[in-house]
Each structure stands twice: as structure tokens, then as C-alpha cells.
Design a protein around this motif. Structure first.
Motif, PDB file in Angstrom:
ATOM      1  N   ALA A  18       0.821  -1.211   0.000  1.00 33.51           N
ATOM      2  CA  ALA A  18       0.000   0.000   0.000  1.00 33.51           C
ATOM      3  C   ALA A  18       0.859   1.266   0.000  1.00 33.51           C
ATOM      4  O   ALA A  18       0.343   2.366   0.177  1.00 33.51           O
ATOM      5  N   GLY A  19       2.177   1.101  -0.100  1.00 33.08           N
ATOM      6  CA  GLY A  19       3.044   2.273  -0.227  1.00 33.08           C
ATOM      7  C   GLY A  19       3.870   2.594   0.992  1.00 33.08           C
ATOM      8  O   GLY A  19       4.587   3.595   1.018  1.00 33.08           O
ATOM      9  N   ALA A  20       3.805   1.762   2.048  1.00 32.92           N
ATOM     10  CA  ALA A  20       4.588   2.031   3.261  1.00 32.92           C
ATOM     11  C   ALA A  20       5.547   0.857   3.506  1.00 32.92           C
ATOM     12  O   ALA A  20       5.289  -0.001   4.349  1.00 32.92           O
ATOM     13  N   PRO A  21       6.670   0.818   2.756  1.00 32.59           N
ATOM     14  CA  PRO A  21       7.532  -0.377   2.781  1.00 32.59           C
ATOM     15  C   PRO A  21       8.212  -0.638   4.134  1.00 32.59           C
ATOM     16  O   PRO A  21       8.446  -1.784   4.466  1.00 32.59           O
ATOM     17  N   LEU A  50       2.940   8.877   5.279  1.00 39.33           N
ATOM     18  CA  LEU A  50       2.524   8.952   3.871  1.00 39.33           C
ATOM     19  C   LEU A  50       1.583  10.122   3.616  1.00 39.33           C
ATOM     20  O   LEU A  50       1.113  10.311   2.499  1.00 39.33           O
ATOM     21  N   MET A  52      -1.495  10.293   4.583  1.00 39.85           N
ATOM     22  CA  MET A  52      -2.692   9.623   4.087  1.00 39.85           C
ATOM     23  C   MET A  52      -3.718   9.557   5.206  1.00 39.85           C
ATOM     24  O   MET A  52      -3.365   9.615   6.380  1.00 39.85           O
ATOM     25  N   LEU A  57      -5.924   3.965   4.619  1.00 37.77           N
ATOM     26  CA  LEU A  57      -4.784   3.037   4.525  1.00 37.77           C
ATOM     27  C   LEU A  57      -5.168   1.689   5.130  1.00 37.77           C
ATOM     28  O   LEU A  57      -4.888   0.623   4.559  1.00 37.77           O
ATOM     29  N   LYS A  60      -7.137  -0.285   2.700  1.00 41.94           N
ATOM     30  CA  LYS A  60      -6.278  -0.864   1.660  1.00 41.94           C
ATOM     31  C   LYS A  60      -5.605  -2.139   2.156  1.00 41.94           C
ATOM     32  O   LYS A  60      -5.519  -3.148   1.455  1.00 41.94           O
TER      33      LYS A  60
END
Ligand code: ARG
Length: 574
Positions: A18-21, A50, A52, A57, A60
Motif C-alpha cells: 500500500a506504499g509504506a515499505p 505517507l 494519508m 490506509l 487498503k
């Protein structure tokens, strides 16, 4: 993987997708039943980074996370928590797997060389209560490491060197020649022997001179004085071993490597520190200045490595020992189980050892500190007359008190059986009372609370174990292949508790906190009692009975394994 590791890794993968590695999922057991079984707490922090909306989140993550078969239901709650409900079928399957596994479902860790240094009394005197805590805590930590598959070395770093041995060996020789008693008898009461030697030293100048000569002879390796010293150390160690045996502690002669073993290396260490530019001369002494530590005046603290008269110190020996443990033993982790009052000493040793390259960065050095054992008057534990308590007598008293209890409860039992139970219960109670408190706090030694059959005590857990075992003696045939089907809430709660064993042991091993293993076992026994009240076992039938019997059996095995890691015996009957 343990259950928590499994959940964390799955949710971290989803967060990454979801974009938060690098986000941490921060999965924790849910505090309340309405939050489910576990809760993911890391979404808010990840969303903040992020920029967000956290609930978005969370949505997601919930939509993409791969937890099929493990989790049945997820809910997004509050600002962005995710509540997790484990699959009941997964829990049942876990019980089946754990039951068939010698490690009860606890995954083995990649084996490391772990040393637990514990007990480490000074052999000139009798072991005292400070060494009791080190002995009990250290032994439990060693057992926990071994359970997880590590290559464990136990080290008993006894204090067997120092100027007092001049006086003691001189006095030993004197007693032998004047009183014709053999050494074992003379040293039967080490405390009294030490006192008499000291008195003699203070009152008889000729003896004092001889004692000083003996120090020199001992240090220069005079064979006769060395033989006396060896005899002294030997007898003293056999006193310690009697305590270890009674305590069911896994320390033997082979684990002893005393301070004296490092004697020859001390000048080498000093020369090496000098060569590395770490030594400074300060008022004739050789010291290492440590900028990391400030004294009261705000100046760097000096750690003395060699005195102005050439003598070495406690710190010198410990530096030599660290170096040995790295170069000769190749250890990955060393746990020093020593009284909290030595905290500064270990901080200094570890700092110098790093600087000097005696311990590389990937060798873990840890001071496993513990607090003081107090009497019921809240003062450090002493005898009524204010003397130090002899450990062996304390342990005998524990057995005696347990014997009275067992006799009251079960007068018809044969005496030998009552003695066996008394030993397991009495010694178990002393150990558990110590282990169940957070090790860094002081704790009050109280016979009545440690021997209680109710509450978070050894007797309660031992009794719970016995009760479960007795179910199996009552005619029901147990099929170890049986499937586990969880229908009642109490069955499910017990299975969940059983599935958390691995995480509990992992935390205990990582943070060296045996009290959490005690707490786990206490909660397990409590969950079991609830289950046993709500769900008839012997009065049930067929598949339901078999499933319940498996829950019973895994609970008993887990209690036994957990208590064994604490060095506490269980009994088939009591
Ligand atoms: N013998 C010491 C004492 O009784 C404890 C030794 C602790 N271990 C160490 N490596 N310094 O206080």
C-alpha cells in the motif's frame, strides 16, 4: 514462525504494497474481547508518514492482506486500528500440530552460541542469597535458550582468587597441623572458618606475617600453597554443588571457570591496552578514561586496570574473560546474570571491550541485572540475628514447610512419596517466587505467599498439572490422532492461549524476562480451569471427548515444558 511473527509479516507485506515499505505493523494481542484476538496498531504512524487518511490506509491493507485460513474477520476501528479475529479452524489445527511436535509448536531459532554466566559465588565464603537469585534466574534463562535450539554454554565465574586466599590457606595449614582435622571437616562451615582465620590474623602478628607471605607464594605459584588453595576451592565448590543439586540447577564442575583461570592473561591484557593507546597512568595506577561516563565532578570516569602496586582488579579479569569468550569460544551472545549493583562495572567493561576489539559489534554482551531479595520487614534478607542466611538451610526449610503442607493435605500417603512431593513443591516454590517477579525489582521473600496453592505460585501450577494428568487415569481412552474441533468459547480461549506459547517463549528469550513465562503459565492454568468447568471431558463422548482430551494433553505438556524451562519439577500425583 510464531503466531505474532506470522501476523506481523503478513500485515507488513500489505503495508508495503500500500506504499509504506518500512512500516511496522505493531501487532499485539487485543486487550479486550471486543477488539478481537489481535490488533494491528501500526497503521496510524504509517499513514502519517505517507500523509494519508489512516482509515483509508487501513482499508487498503484489509483488502489486500494475505491471511486466508488464519484470520476469519477483520474490522477497522477508531482512528485506524485493525481488529483481528483468528480463524477457529486454524486454532484447532494449531493445537493438532503443536500436540504432534516435540517442541509443542514453538519454532526453533537459527542456532547461536549463547553463554549464560550465572551463580558465580566467591568461594572464600558460603553462597548467600544474592547468589541464589543469580543461580535461579540464570539457570532458567539457559534452559529457555536451549529449548529454542541454541548452543548453550553455562559459565560459573567463581571468585577464587585474591589476597584473602593467603590468609585462608595459611590458616588451613595451621588447623591441619595443630588440630589434626582434615580439610573437609575444617571447612564444613566456611563462614566460621573465615571468621576464625580473620580473628587469628588480627590477633597474632606472626600469623599475619605468614598470611602475607602466603599471598606472595600463591601468586608466584609455590606448589605447596597452590595445593592448599586448590583444596580450599575444591571443598568450597562441593558446598555449592550441594546447593545446585537441591535446587535442580544444571551447573556442574565442568562449567566452572573461575577468576584464577585468567591470571596469566592479565599482564597480556594490560600490555595490549597500552599498545592500543587506551591506557593512561593516573597517580601511579593504569587506568582507562571513559568519556562515556562522567564522575560527580563531570569529568570522564577512570576505570582502574592495574593498581600502583602492580595488582590487578575485578575489571581486569572481566576484560580478559570477554576476550577469551570471543577469541576462544566464538560466542554470539553472553548474558551476565549479576546483581544490579554491579551495573556500572559491566557498562565499563563492555565499553572498554568494544573499544579494544575484545568483543566485536555483533557479539551481544548483556548485563542481566536483578534486584535484592528482601525479608518480610522490607530490609535485605537476613537471619533473625542479622547474619547472612545459609542457602542450604533456607532450601531445607522450604522442603520442611512443604512437607508439613503435604502431610496436612494428604496424611495417608507413604512418607517417601510425601518427601518427594515436598522437595518438588518446596524448591519449586522458592524458585517460582523469584522468577515470577520482574527481575530488576527487589522482592520480598515470604514463605506463606510462595507456598500458597492459590494464585501465581509454583504449587498452584504443579497442582493444575497433576489435576490434568489425573483425567487420563480415569478410563477415557485417548487417541493421539484425534482432530480438534473448537465449538465452546472456553475451548477456543484455551486453544488461543496454547497458540501463544511460542511468542511467550520468544519474548522471554529475547529480553531475558522469566516472569513473563510465569505469567503465561499462570494464565494457561487459569484458562484451563475455566475450560474444565465449562466443558465436561469425562462425561462427554466420541469426537468431542477426543478433541477435549487433546486440549487437556497439550495443556499438560505445555505446563510441564514451561515449568521445566523454569527448572521446576512436575508430579504425576500430589
Ligand atoms: N563473584 C562475583 C560476586 O560474588 C560475581 C561475578 C560476576 N561475574 C563477572 N563476570 N564479574 O559478586
Amino acid at each position: 514462525m510464531t503466531l505474532l511473527q506470522l501476523l506481523s509479516s503478513r500485515f507488513e507485506a500489505a503495508l508495503a504494497a500500500a506504499g509504506a515499505p518500512d512500516a511496522q505493523a505493531l501487532v499485539q494481542p487485543a486487550g479486550k474481547p471486543e477488539f478481537g484476538d489481535y490488533q494491528v496498531n501500526g497503521v496510524m504512524a504509517a499513514a502519517k508518514r505517507l500523509k494519508m487518511n489512516p482509515r483509508e490506509l487501513a482499508q487498503k491493507v484489509v483488502d489486500s492482506v494475505d491471511v486466508a485460513g488464519v484470520i476469519d474477520k477483520m474490522e477497522i476501528a477508531g482512528p485506524g486500528f485493525i481488529n483481528l479475529h483468528l480463524s477457529t479452524a486454524w486454532l484447532g489445527a494449531h493445537v493438532e500440530r503443536a500436540h504432534a511436535d516435540a517442541k509443542l509448536g514453538v519454532p526453533q531459532q537459527a542456532p547461536k552460541k549463547v553463554m549464560v554466566e550465572y551463580s558465580s559465588p566467591n568461594v572464600a565464603k558460603e553462597m548467600h542469597v544474592g547468589h541464589l537469585r543469580s543461580t535461579i534466574i540464570g539457570d532458567a534463562l539457559a534452559r529457555v535458550q536451549a529449548f529454542l535450539g541454541h548452543d548453550v554454554q553455562r559459565a560459573n565465574h567463581v571468585g577464587d582468587w585474591g589476597t584473602q586466599f593467603g590468609m585462608l590457606t595459611a590458616y588451613l595449614l595451621e588447623v591441619r597441623s595443630t588440630e589434626h582435622t582434615d580439610a573437609a571437616i575444617a571447612l564444613n562451615d566456611l563462614e566460621a572458618f573465615y571468621r576464625k582465620a580473620k580473628q587469628h590474623f588480627d590477633e597474632d602478628p606472626a600469623f599475619a606475617t605468614r598470611a602475607r607471605e602466603y599471598v606472595v607464594k600463591l601468586q608466584s605459584g609455590d606448589p605447596e600453597v597452590l595445593a592448599l588453595w586448590r583444596q580450599f576451592v575444591d571443598i568450597s565448590l562441593s558446598h555449592c554443588e550441594a546447593v545446585y543439586r537441591k535446587l535442580n540447577v544444571q551447573l556442574g564442575r565442568g562449567d566452572v571457570r573461575g577468576e584464577s583461570a585468567y591470571n596469566d592473561d592479565l599482564p597480556v591484557v594490560v600490555a595490549d591496552l597500552r599498545q592500543q593507546g587506551l591506557l593512561t597512568e593516573d597517580q601511579g595506577a593504569q587506568v582507562v578514561f571513559l568519556d562515556e561516563f562522567k564522575n560527580k565532578e563531570g569529568e570522564p570516569l577512570a576505570c582502574i586496570i592495574q593498581k600502583s602496586d602492580g595488582g590487578y582488579l575485578y575489571a581486569t579479569t572481566d576484560l580478559s574473560a570477554v576476550r577469551y569468550r570471543h577469541t576462544q569460544l566464538g560466542l554470539d551472545r553472553v548474558m551476565y546474570v549479576v546483581d544490579a549493583r554491579q551495573a556500572l562495572h559491566f557498562q565499563q567493561i563492555f565499553t572498554i571491550a568494544r573499544k579494544a576489539g575484545y568483543a566485536p559489534a555483533d557479539m551481544q554482551l548483556e548485563h542481566i541485572a536483578f534486584g535484592t531479595m528482601m525479608g518480610e520487614d522490607n530490609k535485605p534478607f537476613k537471619t533473625r540475628s542479622g547474619g547472612t542466611v545459609k542457602l542450604i538451610e533456607l532450601l531445607e526449610e522450604a522442603e520442611e514447610r512443604a512437607y508439613q503442607l503435604v502431610t496436612d493435605k494428604n496424611p495417608a500417603l507413604a512418607d517417601a512419596a510425601r518427601r518427594d512431593i515436598a522437595s518438588a513443591v518446596g524448591i519449586g516454590a522458592v524458585k517460582y517466587a523469584d522468577l515470577s517477579k520482574h527481575r530488576t525489582s527487589d522482592y520480598v521473600f515470604s514463605w506463606d505467599s510462595m507456598l500458597a496453592f492459590e494464585g501465581n505460585t509454583a504449587p498452584y501450577l504443579q497442582y493444575a498439572y497433576t489435576r490434568i494428568r489425573s483425567i487420563f487415569g480415569k478410563g477415557a481412552m485417548f487417541d493421539p490422532q484425534a482432530a480438534v474441533v473448537l465449538t465452546e468459547p472456553a475451548e477456543r480461549a484455551l486453544a488461543l492461549q496454547l497458540a501463544q506459547f511460542g511468542d511467550s517463549v520468544y519474548t522471554v528469550a529475547r529480553d531475558a524476562v522469566p516472569h513473563l513465562l510465569c505469567l503465561y503459565l499462570y494464565q494457561l492454568a487459569t484458562q484451563f480451569m475455566r475450560f474444565y468447568e465449562a466443558c465436561p471431558v469425562l462425561k462427554s463422548e466420541g469426537a468431542v471427548q477426543q478433541s477435549r482430551l487433546k486440549l487437556c494433553d497439550l495443556t499438560a505438556k505445555t505446563l510441564a515444558a514451561g515449568l521445566d524451562m523454569l527448572g521446576i519439577k512436575v508430579l504425576e500425583a500430589m
